[in-house]
Design a protein around this motif. Structure first.
Motif, PDB file in Angstrom:
ATOM      1  N   SER A 108      20.592   3.202  33.774  1.00  0.00           N
ATOM      2  CA  SER A 108      20.748   1.758  33.970  1.00  0.00           C
ATOM      3  C   SER A 108      19.687   1.232  34.901  1.00  0.00           C
ATOM      4  CB  SER A 108      22.139   1.459  34.533  1.00  0.00           C
ATOM      5  OG  SER A 108      23.130   1.858  33.651  1.00  0.00           O
ATOM      6  N   ALA A 109      18.503   1.770  34.808  1.00  0.00           N
ATOM      7  CA  ALA A 109      17.428   1.297  35.675  1.00  0.00           C
ATOM      8  C   ALA A 109      17.138  -0.161  35.464  1.00  0.00           C
ATOM      9  CB  ALA A 109      16.160   2.115  35.429  1.00  0.00           C
ATOM     10  N   SER A 110      17.415  -0.667  34.279  1.00  0.00           N
ATOM     11  CA  SER A 110      17.125  -2.070  33.992  1.00  0.00           C
ATOM     12  C   SER A 110      18.019  -3.018  34.748  1.00  0.00           C
ATOM     13  CB  SER A 110      17.260  -2.334  32.495  1.00  0.00           C
ATOM     14  OG  SER A 110      18.567  -2.080  32.070  1.00  0.00           O
ATOM     15  N   THR A 111      18.986  -2.497  35.475  1.00  0.00           N
ATOM     16  CA  THR A 111      19.852  -3.387  36.224  1.00  0.00           C
ATOM     17  C   THR A 111      19.224  -3.845  37.530  1.00  0.00           C
ATOM     18  OG1 THR A 111      20.926  -1.494  37.269  1.00  0.00           O
ATOM     19  CG2 THR A 111      21.950  -2.403  35.290  1.00  0.00           C
ATOM     20  N   THR A 112      18.038  -3.392  37.868  1.00  0.00           N
ATOM     21  CA  THR A 112      17.352  -3.901  39.043  1.00  0.00           C
ATOM     22  C   THR A 112      16.381  -4.956  38.593  1.00  0.00           C
ATOM     23  OG1 THR A 112      17.506  -1.716  40.018  1.00  0.00           O
ATOM     24  CG2 THR A 112      16.021  -3.263  41.073  1.00  0.00           C
ATOM     25  N   ALA A 113      16.717  -6.217  38.856  1.00  0.00           N
ATOM     26  CA  ALA A 113      15.963  -7.318  38.272  1.00  0.00           C
ATOM     27  C   ALA A 113      15.159  -8.046  39.320  1.00  0.00           C
ATOM     28  CB  ALA A 113      16.930  -8.302  37.606  1.00  0.00           C
ATOM     29  N   PRO A 114      14.146  -8.846  38.927  1.00  0.00           N
ATOM     30  CA  PRO A 114      13.381  -9.630  39.865  1.00  0.00           C
ATOM     31  C   PRO A 114      14.258 -10.631  40.576  1.00  0.00           C
ATOM     32  CG  PRO A 114      12.348  -9.611  37.698  1.00  0.00           C
ATOM     33  CD  PRO A 114      13.688  -9.006  37.552  1.00  0.00           C
ATOM     34  N   THR A 115      13.944 -10.906  41.809  1.00  0.00           N
ATOM     35  CA  THR A 115      14.749 -11.832  42.574  1.00  0.00           C
ATOM     36  C   THR A 115      13.878 -12.689  43.450  1.00  0.00           C
ATOM     37  OG1 THR A 115      16.405 -12.008  44.317  1.00  0.00           O
ATOM     38  CG2 THR A 115      15.090 -10.021  44.325  1.00  0.00           C
ATOM     39  N   ALA A 126      20.377 -17.757  37.301  1.00  0.00           N
ATOM     40  CA  ALA A 126      19.769 -16.467  36.988  1.00  0.00           C
ATOM     41  C   ALA A 126      20.547 -15.333  37.640  1.00  0.00           C
ATOM     42  CB  ALA A 126      18.315 -16.458  37.465  1.00  0.00           C
ATOM     43  N   GLY A 127      21.035 -15.563  38.887  1.00  0.00           N
ATOM     44  CA  GLY A 127      21.807 -14.528  39.558  1.00  0.00           C
ATOM     45  C   GLY A 127      23.099 -14.214  38.826  1.00  0.00           C
ATOM     46  N   LYS A 128      23.775 -15.232  38.345  1.00  0.00           N
ATOM     47  CA  LYS A 128      25.023 -15.016  37.599  1.00  0.00           C
ATOM     48  C   LYS A 128      24.744 -14.263  36.301  1.00  0.00           C
ATOM     49  CE  LYS A 128      27.308 -19.128  39.470  1.00  0.00           C
ATOM     50  NZ  LYS A 128      27.865 -20.464  39.169  1.00  0.00           N
ATOM     51  N   ALA A 129      23.667 -14.639  35.639  1.00  0.00           N
ATOM     52  CA  ALA A 129      23.309 -13.951  34.401  1.00  0.00           C
ATOM     53  C   ALA A 129      22.964 -12.494  34.677  1.00  0.00           C
ATOM     54  CB  ALA A 129      22.130 -14.660  33.736  1.00  0.00           C
ATOM     55  N   TYR A 130      22.305 -12.261  35.806  1.00  0.00           N
ATOM     56  CA  TYR A 130      21.936 -10.893  36.182  1.00  0.00           C
ATOM     57  C   TYR A 130      23.169 -10.015  36.338  1.00  0.00           C
ATOM     58  CZ  TYR A 130      20.633  -7.035  39.207  1.00  0.00           C
ATOM     59  OH  TYR A 130      20.490  -5.784  39.744  1.00  0.00           O
ATOM     60  N   ALA A 164      16.439  -4.314  45.889  1.00  0.00           N
ATOM     61  CA  ALA A 164      16.701  -5.750  45.917  1.00  0.00           C
ATOM     62  C   ALA A 164      17.451  -6.192  44.678  1.00  0.00           C
ATOM     63  CB  ALA A 164      15.386  -6.522  46.004  1.00  0.00           C
ATOM     64  N   VAL A 165      18.480  -6.992  44.883  1.00  0.00           N
ATOM     65  CA  VAL A 165      19.256  -7.561  43.788  1.00  0.00           C
ATOM     66  C   VAL A 165      19.600  -8.986  44.148  1.00  0.00           C
ATOM     67  CG1 VAL A 165      20.256  -5.398  42.990  1.00  0.00           C
ATOM     68  CG2 VAL A 165      21.388  -6.645  44.824  1.00  0.00           C
ATOM     69  N   PRO A 166      19.690  -9.889  43.178  1.00  0.00           N
ATOM     70  CA  PRO A 166      20.057 -11.275  43.466  1.00  0.00           C
ATOM     71  C   PRO A 166      21.499 -11.378  43.902  1.00  0.00           C
ATOM     72  CG  PRO A 166      19.879 -10.926  41.109  1.00  0.00           C
ATOM     73  CD  PRO A 166      19.426  -9.667  41.761  1.00  0.00           C
ATOM     74  N   GLN A 167      21.771 -12.303  44.805  1.00  0.00           N
ATOM     75  CA  GLN A 167      23.127 -12.480  45.279  1.00  0.00           C
ATOM     76  C   GLN A 167      23.957 -13.241  44.265  1.00  0.00           C
ATOM     77  OE1 GLN A 167      24.153 -11.058  48.326  1.00  0.00           O
ATOM     78  NE2 GLN A 167      22.176 -10.103  47.872  1.00  0.00           N
ATOM     79  N   ARG A 168      25.181 -12.792  44.073  1.00  0.00           N
ATOM     80  CA  ARG A 168      26.065 -13.433  43.099  1.00  0.00           C
ATOM     81  C   ARG A 168      26.285 -14.888  43.481  1.00  0.00           C
ATOM     82  NH1 ARG A 168      29.969 -11.868  39.451  1.00  0.00           N
ATOM     83  NH2 ARG A 168      29.780  -9.679  39.993  1.00  0.00           N
ATOM     84  N   GLY A 169      26.194 -15.747  42.471  1.00  0.00           N
ATOM     85  CA  GLY A 169      26.472 -17.165  42.690  1.00  0.00           C
ATOM     86  C   GLY A 169      25.310 -17.919  43.286  1.00  0.00           C
ATOM     87  N   SER A 170      24.174 -17.200  43.602  1.00  0.00           N
ATOM     88  CA  SER A 170      23.066 -17.886  44.241  1.00  0.00           C
ATOM     89  C   SER A 170      22.311 -18.787  43.276  1.00  0.00           C
ATOM     90  CB  SER A 170      22.100 -16.853  44.843  1.00  0.00           C
ATOM     91  OG  SER A 170      21.596 -15.999  43.828  1.00  0.00           O
TER      92      SER A 170
END
Length: 362
Positions: free
Chosen positions: A4-11, A28-32, A19-25
């Motif tokens: 699941s390496a693809s779960t680390t997305a640009p932020t 794009a973060g929600k979609a991530y 680094a991961v986007p914060q939920r609700g930010s």
């Protein structure tokens, strides 16, 4: 095993390890995070297939490893669902790292379990600044080389019979190719979304969604260059909301913003797609109307004026009446755009001083 390496997305947040986007930010973060949960479930489903494969190949240890992997992915899914995001992502990382090591040590390096570690490289580099990405990638390289050394030193601890290793390698190649393609597609989609967002910010008015002044000049320049070759008539319409300052003063800026959005909607519905319309500034709007003789432009302006007059915005259940004043001019062939706008502004000024809520020809 499913990586699941693809779960680390640009932020867009400050860089940090893993680094991961914060939920609700953001959207794009929600979609991530929705994507991260889907990846965890998909990986668990793929591992179910691996259990059947390794039982068929006679490797009970690897089948049991995949049972553990399924449990880890399901726990990671539950953690992310409950907003324990970092813990969920780290658990996915742990599963891939541990599974790659166990599979390589049990079956041998040539089985291809180590391919999954390579998926982390683009994910780490894209999601982190160089300050964090470099040491993480170097640590991953050290782990990769150490695993290779261990496999060469000890050999396969539980080798597969017959062509089992070649079968597993071929399956891993296919799965990792698919995952790299999915990873590239995810980042490409992320980049396109970001580019589209930046383009909108650069060309559109954030409140009304109409063209901003700078983009109007660009579009109008293209339109005028085209019509100079065809000789078709062009009109220019400049309009201004009457007593807009009083709306802000009496009802607040939130109501004023609602008025601007409402007016922009009326203009958009009454103008053609070929017309170039912009929020010119404050409560002023400007439209360039190709293939429009002056008489046609006057009819459109009058239709918009009536539609605005019949539109009401409410503030605390109290109606806020709206009217607009208009200046309309014909743009002559070879006419300077700034000069045409100045004439439309003069006509608008006459409408204002003639009692407002009217259309004046310049």
């Amino acid at each position: 095993m499913a990586s699941s390496a693809s779960t680390t997305a640009p932020t867009a947040h400050p860089p940090r390890p893993f680094a991961v986007p914060q939920r609700g930010s953001s959207v794009a973060g929600k979609a991530y995070w929705a994507m991260a949960q889907r990846v965890a479930l998909t990986a668990a489903a793929i591992d179910c297939g691996y259990i059947a494969l390794f039982l068929w190949l006679g490797s009970l240890p690897l089948a049991l490893v995949n049972v553990g992997s399924i449990a880890m992915y399901l726990v990671a899914h539950a953690l992310i669902q409950r907003r324990h995001n970092t813990a969920g992502i780290l658990l996915i990382w742990l599963e891939v790292v541990a599974h790659s090591a166990l599979g390589s040590l049990l079956v041998g390096w040539d089985s291809g379990f180590h391919y999954y570690l390579l998926l982390f490289i683009p994910a780490v580099v894209i999601a982190n600044s160089g300050r964090y990405a470099a040491p993480i990638v170097l640590a991953l390289l050290a782990y990769y080389l150490g695993l290779r050394w261990a496999c060469d030193h000890w050999g396969a601890l539980a080798p597969l019979a017959g062509k089992g290793q070649q079968i597993v390698n071929a399956i891993h190649v296919c799965v990792v190719f698919g995952m790299f393609a999915a990873l590239a597609a995810f980042y490409r989609r992320t980049i396109l979304i970001a580019e589209n967002r930046l383009l909108k910010q650069a060309t559109l008015d954030a409140l009304t969604g109409l063209n901003n002044r700078a983009h109007f000049y660009t579009l109008a320049g293209h339109t005028l260059a085209r019509i100079q070759r065809t000789g078709e008539p062009v009109a220019l319409l400049l309009c201004d909301i009457d007593h807009f300052k009083q709306v802000n003063d009496r009802h607040g800026h939130a109501t004023g913003d609602q008025v601007l959005v409402t007016v922009a909607g009326v203009l958009s519905r009454n103008l053609r797609e070929s017309d170039v319309i912009a929020r010119w500034g404050g409560e002023e709007f400007l439209a360039l109307m190709p293939a429009s003789p002056l008489a046609s432009a006057l009819e459109v302006a009058e239709r918009i004026r009536v539609a605005i007059e019949q539109t009401t915005v409410h503030h605390q259940n109290n109606p806020v009446p709206l009217t607009m004043s208009f200046g309309v001019v014909q743009v002559a062939s070879g006419d300077d755009l700034q000069a045409a706008i100045a004439r439309a502004d003069k006509a608008l000024y006459q409408s204002k001083h003639g009692g407002r809520n009217r259309v004046t020809v310049g």
